[in-house]
Design an enzyme around this catalytic site. Structure first.
Site, PDB file in Angstrom:
ATOM      1  N   SER A   1      -0.463  10.464   0.884  1.00  0.00           N
ATOM      2  CA  SER A   1      -1.633   9.699   0.459  1.00  0.00           C
ATOM      3  C   SER A   1      -1.663   8.390   1.222  1.00  0.00           C
ATOM      4  CB  SER A   1      -1.572   9.421  -1.048  1.00  0.00           C
ATOM      5  OG  SER A   1      -2.585   8.501  -1.435  1.00  0.00           O
TER       6      SER A   1
ATOM      7  N   TYR B   1       2.859   6.403  -8.601  1.00  0.00           N
ATOM      8  CA  TYR B   1       2.281   7.322  -7.617  1.00  0.00           C
ATOM      9  C   TYR B   1       2.566   6.829  -6.202  1.00  0.00           C
ATOM     10  CZ  TYR B   1      -1.258  10.170  -5.235  1.00  0.00           C
ATOM     11  OH  TYR B   1      -1.922  11.052  -4.402  1.00  0.00           O
TER      12      TYR B   1
END
Length: 259
Positions: free
Chosen positions: A150, A163
């Site tokens: 990501s 995350y």
């Protein structure tokens, strides 16, 4: 400069005769990657926790598709699933670790156990699959692993520490495994998606404020559409990327390059 005679051939992107396993393939970016691999000739195994969701995802795929339900967050379940896969497939050329979980909570809101559970899926589960795929690919003398990270790996925002931590770890793992497996013919790369209009982000997609923010914050000025991840995945999995390893390819509409 002398180029390989196949250097500009479309066949470099063909995946015919190769077996690919894609986790998180029931929806979102994983599903689009699986569709693209099948369209380029690969024998594709769609993996996820929900058999019914996998069946739905497989509809409309024109190619060789198989379903394999297991939970990457549970090692025993994963190991059994991979045993079944190898017994049926007989080889393993491509692995895509596309499954991931997210908890948007602050440092004080998220206890250590919650972080452990997130890492079990996003990092340890991917590590286990890389480990198993690498053993097969080394024996074959060739293989490609693609991890979905990501843009929340190299950059961060408040309230999303767990995350970001997990995706940063997967990015580091990608480089480490590329160094270790390269001498055995196994390439390891990653894709770092930006803001994609997937089911997971449905609420944000409907928020006009987010769309306006992306118009200012990204070079392309919009949300990414799920099929736009496919080209990067096919490239990294194919012989077109035969000299590419240890890299993280951002597919983010220019988010990381724009300020």
């Amino acid at each position: 400069m002398n180029l390989h005679p196949q250097a500009c051939s479309p066949s470099l992107f063909h995946l015919a005769g190769r077996t690919a396993l894609v986790t998180g393939a029931a929806r979102g970016l994983g599903r689009e990657i699986a569709h693209a691999f099948a369209a380029h000739g690969a024998n594709v195994w769609l993996c996820g926790r929900d058999q019914a969701a996998l069946q739905e995802a497989a509809r409309g795929i024109d190619g060789q598709v198989h379903l394999l339900a297991f939970d990457v967050g549970h090692e025993t379940d994963t190991n059994e699933g991979i045993r079944n896969f190898l017994e049926q497939a007989g080889r393993w050329d491509i692995l895509v670790n596309a499954v991931g979980q997210r908890r948007r909570e602050s440092l004080q809101q998220l206890p250590p156990q919650a972080l452990r559970e997130l890492l079990e899926v996003n990092l340890v589960g991917a590590w286990n699959l890389c480990r198993q795929a690498a053993g097969v690919m080394q024996a074959q003398g060739k293989g490609s692993i693609v991890n979905i990270t990501s843009i929340a790996g190299p950059i961060a925002r408040a309230g999303d520490a767990a995350y970001t931590t997990s995706k940063g770890a997967v990015e580091a793992m990608t480089r480490a495994l590329a160094a270790e497996l390269g001498p055995h013919g196994v390439r390891v790369n990653a894709i770092a998606p930006g803001y994609f209009a997937t089911e997971t982000n449905a609420a944000m997609v409907e928020d006009a404020g987010v769309a306006d923010w992306l118009k200012r914050r990204t070079s392309l000025g919009r949300w990414g559409q799920a099929p736009e991840i496919a080209g990067a995945a096919v490239f990294l999995a194919s012989d077109a990327a035969s000299y590419v390893t240890g890299q993280v390819l951002a597919v983010d509409g220019g988010y990381l390059a724009h300020f």
